[in-house]
Design a protein around this motif. Structure first.
Motif, PDB file in Angstrom:
ATOM      1  N   LYS A 164     -32.933  52.911 -51.901  1.00 21.65           N
ATOM      2  CA  LYS A 164     -33.102  54.693 -52.327  1.00 21.65           C
ATOM      3  C   LYS A 164     -34.560  54.988 -51.959  1.00 21.65           C
ATOM      4  O   LYS A 164     -34.917  56.049 -51.412  1.00 21.65           O
ATOM      5  CB  LYS A 164     -32.963  54.591 -53.593  1.00 21.65           C
ATOM      6  N   ALA A 165     -35.665  54.063 -52.071  1.00 18.91           N
ATOM      7  CA  ALA A 165     -36.992  54.286 -51.924  1.00 18.91           C
ATOM      8  C   ALA A 165     -37.126  54.664 -50.541  1.00 18.91           C
ATOM      9  O   ALA A 165     -38.233  55.404 -50.095  1.00 18.91           O
ATOM     10  CB  ALA A 165     -37.853  53.397 -52.505  1.00 18.91           C
ATOM     11  N   ILE A 195     -36.002  58.062 -49.587  1.00 18.53           N
ATOM     12  CA  ILE A 195     -36.805  58.968 -50.142  1.00 18.53           C
ATOM     13  C   ILE A 195     -38.081  59.042 -49.095  1.00 18.53           C
ATOM     14  O   ILE A 195     -38.565  60.341 -48.980  1.00 18.53           O
ATOM     15  CB  ILE A 195     -37.202  58.520 -51.634  1.00 18.53           C
ATOM     16  N   SER A 197     -34.766  64.890 -53.741  1.00 12.30           N
ATOM     17  CA  SER A 197     -34.787  65.055 -55.152  1.00 12.30           C
ATOM     18  C   SER A 197     -33.742  64.630 -55.818  1.00 12.30           C
ATOM     19  O   SER A 197     -33.254  64.122 -57.007  1.00 12.30           O
ATOM     20  CB  SER A 197     -34.979  66.663 -55.365  1.00 12.30           C
ATOM     21  N   ARG A 239     -33.647  60.920 -56.110  1.00 15.89           N
ATOM     22  CA  ARG A 239     -34.333  60.575 -57.358  1.00 15.89           C
ATOM     23  C   ARG A 239     -33.568  61.044 -58.583  1.00 15.89           C
ATOM     24  O   ARG A 239     -33.596  59.955 -59.604  1.00 15.89           O
ATOM     25  CB  ARG A 239     -35.772  61.371 -57.347  1.00 15.89           C
ATOM     26  N   SER A 259     -31.219  58.372 -59.976  1.00 19.88           N
ATOM     27  CA  SER A 259     -31.505  56.857 -60.130  1.00 19.88           C
ATOM     28  C   SER A 259     -31.168  56.516 -61.618  1.00 19.88           C
ATOM     29  O   SER A 259     -30.772  55.152 -61.696  1.00 19.88           O
ATOM     30  CB  SER A 259     -33.130  56.732 -60.223  1.00 19.88           C
TER      31      SER A 259
END
Length: 103
Positions: A30-31, A34, A71, A74, A77
């Protein structure tokens, strides 16, 4: 809201689900996604080939998809799936005062 906006809302939600599937399958973290989306947003903001006649508010509109997807990633999460309106509210919160003044 016009029909094209509603269709785009659906597209953003589909893209969010696809990105979540990419994460779930372990293809990307995920990071990483992003970071990628943040890079896209910075690239849009710094595009030297953009005509000077393009208003800052239009540039903000071009940056919206990258902001929305980052967004949404995030916000998810904690395992929940925020609505389109919730994600847009998050975007409004993270924008700078100068960006908020543009609309």
């Amino acid at each position: 809201m016009n029909t094209a906006n509603l269709q785009l809302e659906g597209v953003y939600l589909v893209l969010t689900a696809l990105l979540e599937a990419v994460v779930a399958k372990g293809l990307l973290e995920k990071a990483e996604l992003i970071t990628l989306l943040s890079g896209v947003e910075r690239g849009i903001a710094a595009d030297p080939s953009r005509p000077v006649e393009i208003r800052d508010s239009n540039v903000e509109a071009v940056k919206f998809p990258a902001r929305f997807l980052a967004s949404a990633l995030r916000a998810s999460s904690d395992g929940r799936k925020p609505s389109f309106a919730e994600i847009v509210a998050l975007i409004r919160e993270i924008r700078s005062p100068q960006e908020r003044a543009l609309g």
